[in-house]
Design a protein around this motif. Structure first.
Motif, PDB file in Angstrom:
ATOM      1  N   LYS A 125       0.828  -1.208   0.000  1.00 56.14           N
ATOM      2  CA  LYS A 125       0.000   0.000   0.000  1.00 56.14           C
ATOM      3  C   LYS A 125       0.859   1.253   0.000  1.00 56.14           C
ATOM      4  N   LEU A 126       1.870   1.292   0.879  1.00 53.24           N
ATOM      5  CA  LEU A 126       2.678   2.516   0.962  1.00 53.24           C
ATOM      6  C   LEU A 126       3.567   2.685  -0.266  1.00 53.24           C
ATOM      7  N   VAL A 127       4.019   1.558  -0.850  1.00 50.06           N
ATOM      8  CA  VAL A 127       4.807   1.659  -2.085  1.00 50.06           C
ATOM      9  C   VAL A 127       3.948   2.237  -3.208  1.00 50.06           C
ATOM     10  N   ARG A 128       2.727   1.754  -3.332  1.00 48.76           N
ATOM     11  CA  ARG A 128       1.837   2.245  -4.395  1.00 48.76           C
ATOM     12  C   ARG A 128       1.446   3.708  -4.166  1.00 48.76           C
ATOM     13  N   MET A 129       1.231   4.087  -2.909  1.00 43.85           N
ATOM     14  CA  MET A 129       0.906   5.485  -2.608  1.00 43.85           C
ATOM     15  C   MET A 129       2.056   6.399  -3.040  1.00 43.85           C
ATOM     16  N   ASN A 130       3.279   5.960  -2.776  1.00 41.46           N
ATOM     17  CA  ASN A 130       4.438   6.768  -3.148  1.00 41.46           C
ATOM     18  C   ASN A 130       4.697   6.736  -4.653  1.00 41.46           C
ATOM     19  N   TRP A 131       4.515   5.575  -5.269  1.00 38.63           N
ATOM     20  CA  TRP A 131       4.735   5.465  -6.715  1.00 38.63           C
ATOM     21  C   TRP A 131       3.750   6.343  -7.481  1.00 38.63           C
ATOM     22  N   ALA A 132       2.544   6.530  -6.909  1.00 39.89           N
ATOM     23  CA  ALA A 132       1.544   7.396  -7.545  1.00 39.89           C
ATOM     24  C   ALA A 132       2.031   8.841  -7.617  1.00 39.89           C
ATOM     25  N   GLN A 133       2.969   9.213  -6.735  1.00 38.68           N
ATOM     26  CA  GLN A 133       3.541  10.571  -6.811  1.00 38.68           C
ATOM     27  C   GLN A 133       4.987  10.539  -7.296  1.00 38.68           C
ATOM     28  N   GLY A 134       5.388   9.420  -7.922  1.00 41.37           N
ATOM     29  CA  GLY A 134       6.689   9.347  -8.571  1.00 41.37           C
ATOM     30  C   GLY A 134       7.847   9.002  -7.661  1.00 41.37           C
ATOM     31  N   ILE A 135       7.567   8.508  -6.449  1.00 47.17           N
ATOM     32  CA  ILE A 135       8.628   8.168  -5.491  1.00 47.17           C
ATOM     33  C   ILE A 135       8.801   6.645  -5.476  1.00 47.17           C
ATOM     34  N   HIS A 136      10.051   6.195  -5.637  1.00 48.46           N
ATOM     35  CA  HIS A 136      10.272   4.748  -5.688  1.00 48.46           C
ATOM     36  C   HIS A 136      11.514   4.307  -4.922  1.00 48.46           C
ATOM     37  N   LYS A 137      12.146   5.248  -4.188  1.00 51.54           N
ATOM     38  CA  LYS A 137      13.317   4.887  -3.396  1.00 51.54           C
ATOM     39  C   LYS A 137      12.981   5.012  -1.912  1.00 51.54           C
ATOM     40  N   PHE A 138      13.356   3.974  -1.148  1.00 48.38           N
ATOM     41  CA  PHE A 138      12.939   3.903   0.245  1.00 48.38           C
ATOM     42  C   PHE A 138      14.099   3.478   1.153  1.00 48.38           C
ATOM     43  N   PHE A 139      14.137   4.082   2.324  1.00 48.90           N
ATOM     44  CA  PHE A 139      15.010   3.626   3.403  1.00 48.90           C
ATOM     45  C   PHE A 139      14.109   2.904   4.396  1.00 48.90           C
ATOM     46  N   ILE A 140      14.294   1.582   4.530  1.00 50.00           N
ATOM     47  CA  ILE A 140      13.519   0.814   5.509  1.00 50.00           C
ATOM     48  C   ILE A 140      14.235   0.957   6.846  1.00 50.00           C
ATOM     49  N   THR A 141      13.604   1.645   7.792  1.00 44.72           N
ATOM     50  CA  THR A 141      14.313   2.088   8.991  1.00 44.72           C
ATOM     51  C   THR A 141      14.391   1.047  10.100  1.00 44.72           C
ATOM     52  N   ASP A 142      13.793  -0.135   9.907  1.00 45.57           N
ATOM     53  CA  ASP A 142      13.892  -1.178  10.934  1.00 45.57           C
ATOM     54  C   ASP A 142      15.339  -1.330  11.372  1.00 45.57           C
ATOM     55  N   ASP A 143      15.570  -1.367  12.674  1.00 51.32           N
ATOM     56  CA  ASP A 143      16.923  -1.504  13.183  1.00 51.32           C
ATOM     57  C   ASP A 143      17.573  -2.781  12.676  1.00 51.32           C
ATOM     58  N   ASN A 144      16.749  -3.799  12.389  1.00 50.97           N
ATOM     59  CA  ASN A 144      17.288  -5.073  11.906  1.00 50.97           C
ATOM     60  C   ASN A 144      16.221  -5.802  11.101  1.00 50.97           C
ATOM     61  N   PHE A 145      16.148  -5.484   9.811  1.00 50.83           N
ATOM     62  CA  PHE A 145      15.106  -6.064   8.962  1.00 50.83           C
ATOM     63  C   PHE A 145      15.252  -7.584   8.839  1.00 50.83           C
ATOM     64  N   ALA A 146      16.457  -8.093   9.029  1.00 47.60           N
ATOM     65  CA  ALA A 146      16.671  -9.548   8.912  1.00 47.60           C
ATOM     66  C   ALA A 146      15.951 -10.320  10.003  1.00 47.60           C
ATOM     67  N   ARG A 147      15.598  -9.660  11.107  1.00 47.67           N
ATOM     68  CA  ARG A 147      14.874 -10.339  12.194  1.00 47.67           C
ATOM     69  C   ARG A 147      13.368 -10.168  12.058  1.00 47.67           C
ATOM     70  N   ASN A 148      12.911  -9.541  10.994  1.00 47.21           N
ATOM     71  CA  ASN A 148      11.474  -9.419  10.748  1.00 47.21           C
ATOM     72  C   ASN A 148      10.951 -10.782  10.296  1.00 47.21           C
ATOM     73  N   LYS A 149      10.052 -11.369  11.078  1.00 44.25           N
ATOM     74  CA  LYS A 149       9.588 -12.731  10.758  1.00 44.25           C
ATOM     75  C   LYS A 149       8.870 -12.778   9.411  1.00 44.25           C
ATOM     76  N   ASP A 150       8.412 -11.628   8.937  1.00 47.07           N
ATOM     77  CA  ASP A 150       7.706 -11.589   7.648  1.00 47.07           C
ATOM     78  C   ASP A 150       8.582 -11.046   6.520  1.00 47.07           C
ATOM     79  N   TRP A 151       9.906 -11.084   6.718  1.00 45.34           N
ATOM     80  CA  TRP A 151      10.792 -10.497   5.704  1.00 45.34           C
ATOM     81  C   TRP A 151      10.550 -11.101   4.328  1.00 45.34           C
ATOM     82  N   GLU A 152      10.331 -12.435   4.274  1.00 42.05           N
ATOM     83  CA  GLU A 152      10.229 -13.079   2.967  1.00 42.05           C
ATOM     84  C   GLU A 152       8.939 -12.694   2.260  1.00 42.05           C
ATOM     85  N   ALA A 153       7.834 -12.627   3.017  1.00 48.23           N
ATOM     86  CA  ALA A 153       6.562 -12.222   2.407  1.00 48.23           C
ATOM     87  C   ALA A 153       6.655 -10.791   1.887  1.00 48.23           C
ATOM     88  N   ILE A 154       7.339  -9.929   2.644  1.00 49.06           N
ATOM     89  CA  ILE A 154       7.501  -8.535   2.206  1.00 49.06           C
ATOM     90  C   ILE A 154       8.388  -8.466   0.972  1.00 49.06           C
TER      91      ILE A 154
END
Length: 590
Positions: free
Chosen positions: A241-270
């Motif tokens: 949802k947030l990617v599409r909201m940003n892409w609608a205004q031409g934004i496609h680069k993101f900094f994912i601020t999670d301190d440790n995205f590798a420990r996100n249990k849903d990393w693969e689904a994302i």
């Protein structure tokens, strides 16, 4: 059936301000284009916009939201006061995501609004960290009480409605404390900023958090005591949802601020959803993520990172001396895995950045110089960000010193991980600050930057992208005397934006000096850019660059624990190798 458009009878003015902080001369750190977008601002705007959409103040009341990131936008106090007067002073100023080093500036921003009788609230890591770890009064919080500023501790998902209603009714409470009730973030309003705000950052990038909280116990960290040790996550649907909201205004680069995205249990689904958006829908995603030093052990994690659009990865390396890591309770970092992990990222052509902390108890200027040389020779890192070990309010380190009554600097403005705030057992304050500045010059020497460019060609890291980053990290500290993460393009400042406790400079003195400083800095910057660009061009044209090899790029060998300085130069390194071998023997016999 006809629909009559109802015009709101009242318009509540919600001003969201992310404060900057003061430099060593007392001027607000502000740029024409700042480097890093504020995720706190994006998160609060997303929540506030959804509140406005739901008309939480009633059908006859609209909410007008103004977003100001002071690192790239000057706060027009007179203009904002006039905006409030036009609406009968109906609204609230919210100081968002205020960190300890930004707290003094936040109070200075609040003062004219409080003097005008307007409601002001403040939230972020300083308030939340102090309330979670200290006695509720320590480290300047009484200044808020004295000024009548409402403090918000915790996270705003599901809570902003209440604050807005209280402010609209003129009944803003002195404290909203949700530190013991951290909300789930799945399905909540996603972080978002309008393009007008994003355009004020370098590279037209924005940010979001896919998860909050961390299970580790690093003693210098505030995240575990503010966002909690239980991880909470957004879903793949939220991220899409947030990617599409940003892409609608031409934004496609993101900094994912999670301190440790590798420990996100849903990393693969994302990642799978991002891969779909990139490969099927053609959204040219460019991502930067933060991970730990064991992420390479997660099957498919690094490969899917590349496919999802990751171009840069920040790794919390922190140190190469296991004795220091143990002292900081960062036992999850295994130096025996550093090379395997970094080479795995290199194999995907992804730029590697690492945080490195100076000032652990075992550090001396000599040991820091030795360790930087080891990193340069033996670790395939592109970029290092140096930090001074700082007892940030909200961390265990700060709490321990505070309880023992050990002296810490009273000026919260310098708690920015680039100033010394307390004593060190082996270094004087001057020695500590000197080696911090020297570390940047040592790592980003002209010779080593050429080596980094050769490694980039050999591993498929885009040269132009690396040159941009190297320019920033090699020049910001010597030229601007601020950390590269606080940097940007074209420093802006005015005499009126000086700390109130410092004298206002004569404009006839200030402006000529500022013009000369700007010219001198940009001449030096241009020289660095030209030099690195020429080096990059020549290296890219050299046929040998494709097959360039050095110790850092050499595949991990069975016997390197006997030969590399990474393992042999510290007692902790030898102990770490011994431990790994012992575990291997035990598991082999079991």
């Amino acid at each position: 059936m006809s629909h009559v458009l109802e015009v709101a009878r009242r318009r509540f003015q919600l001003i969201l301000i992310k404060p900057s902080h003061y430099d060593d001369d007392g001027y607000v750190i502000r740029w024409w284009r700042a480097m890093i977008p504020s995720n706190s601002l994006a998160a609060l705007y997303g929540i506030a916009a959804e509140c406005a959409e739901r008309k939480v103040l009633g059908d006859d009341t609209a909410i007008d939201i103004t977003v100001i990131d002071e690192t790239n936008t000057r706060i027009d106090v007179a203009g904002l006061l006039a905006q409030f007067r036009r609406h009968d002073n109906f609204g609230m100023i919210s100081l968002v995501g205020v960190q300890t080093n930004q707290y003094p500036r936040a109070l200075d921003i609040a003062r004219p609004f409080r003097d005008a009788g307007l409601p002001v609230s403040i939230g972020g890591f300083h308030v939340s960290g102090c309330l979670s770890m200290l006695d509720g009064k320590a480290v300047g919080l009484d200044a808020c009480r004295d000024m009548g500023i409402s403090m918000f501790a915790g996270e705003a998902e599901g809570r902003l409605d209440m604050v807005l209603r209280d402010a609209a009714a003129g009944e803003l409470k002195p404290l909203y404390n949700f530190m013991n009730d951290l909300p789930g973030i799945g399905g909540t309003p996603v972080p978002f900023l309008p393009k007008d705000n994003i355009q004020r950052t370098l590279g037209l990038s924005t940010s979001f958090d896919a998860g909050r909280g961390c299970p580790y116990q690093c003693s210098f960290c505030t995240i575990i005591n503010v966002q909690g040790r239980k991880s909470r996550f957004r879903s793949a649907d939220d991220v899409e949802k947030l990617v599409r909201m940003n892409w609608a205004q031409g934004i496609h680069k993101f900094f994912i601020t999670d301190d440790n995205f590798a420990r996100n249990k849903d990393w693969e689904a994302i990642f799978d959803r991002l891969i779909e958006l990139k490969e099927r829908d053609g959204i040219p995603l460019g991502l930067m993520i933060q991970v730990d030093t064991l992420c390479h052990k997660i099957p498919n994690f690094i490969e899917k990172s590349r496919r999802a659009g990751v171009t840069r990865v920040f790794i919390g390396l922190e140190n190469v001396n296991p004795d220091n890591l143990t002292a900081a309770k960062k036992n999850q970092n295994k130096i025996t895995e550093y090379r395997k992990m970094l080479l795995a990222w290199k194999a995907q052509g992804i730029m590697t950045l690492a945080g490195y902390i100076l000032g652990f108890p075992a550090d001396t200027p000599e040991s820091i110089r030795r360790d930087i040389a080891i990193i340069q020779e033996e670790l395939p890192l592109d970029v290092i960000e140096f930090f001074i070990l700082t007892p940030l309010p909200g961390s265990e380190d700060h709490q321990v010193l505070w309880k023992k009554g050990i002296e810490m600097d009273a000026d919260l403005n310098i708690y920015d991980v680039e100033h010394v705030c307390t004593a060190h057992p082996k270094m004087s304050k001057q020695e500590w600050e000197d080696i911090y500045h020297e570390a940047w010059a040592l790592y980003y020497s002209p010779d080593h930057m050429k080596t980094l460019l050769r490694r980039a060609v050999a591993t498929g890291v885009p040269l132009a992208r690396l040159v941009k980053v190297l320019v920033s990290f090699a020049t910001t500290v010597p030229l601007e005397n601020v950390h590269p993460l606080q940097s940007g393009l074209l420093r802006l400042k005015t005499p009126s934006e000086r700390r109130p406790d410092l004298p206002r400079e004569n404009p006839l003195v200030f402006w000529p000096r500022f013009a000369w400083e700007t010219f001198r800095k940009h001449a030096s910057l241009a020289s660095t850019i030209i030099g690195l660009t020429i080096s990059a061009f020549l290296i890219s044209r050299d046929a040998k660059s494709k097959t360039y090899m050095d110790q850092a790029l050499t595949p991990v060998a069975d016997d390197e624990e006997e030969t590399l300085h990474l393992f042999t130069q510290t007692a902790g390194g030898a102990a770490a190798v011994s431990h790994v071998r012992k575990v291997a023997q035990l598991t082999a016999h079991s």
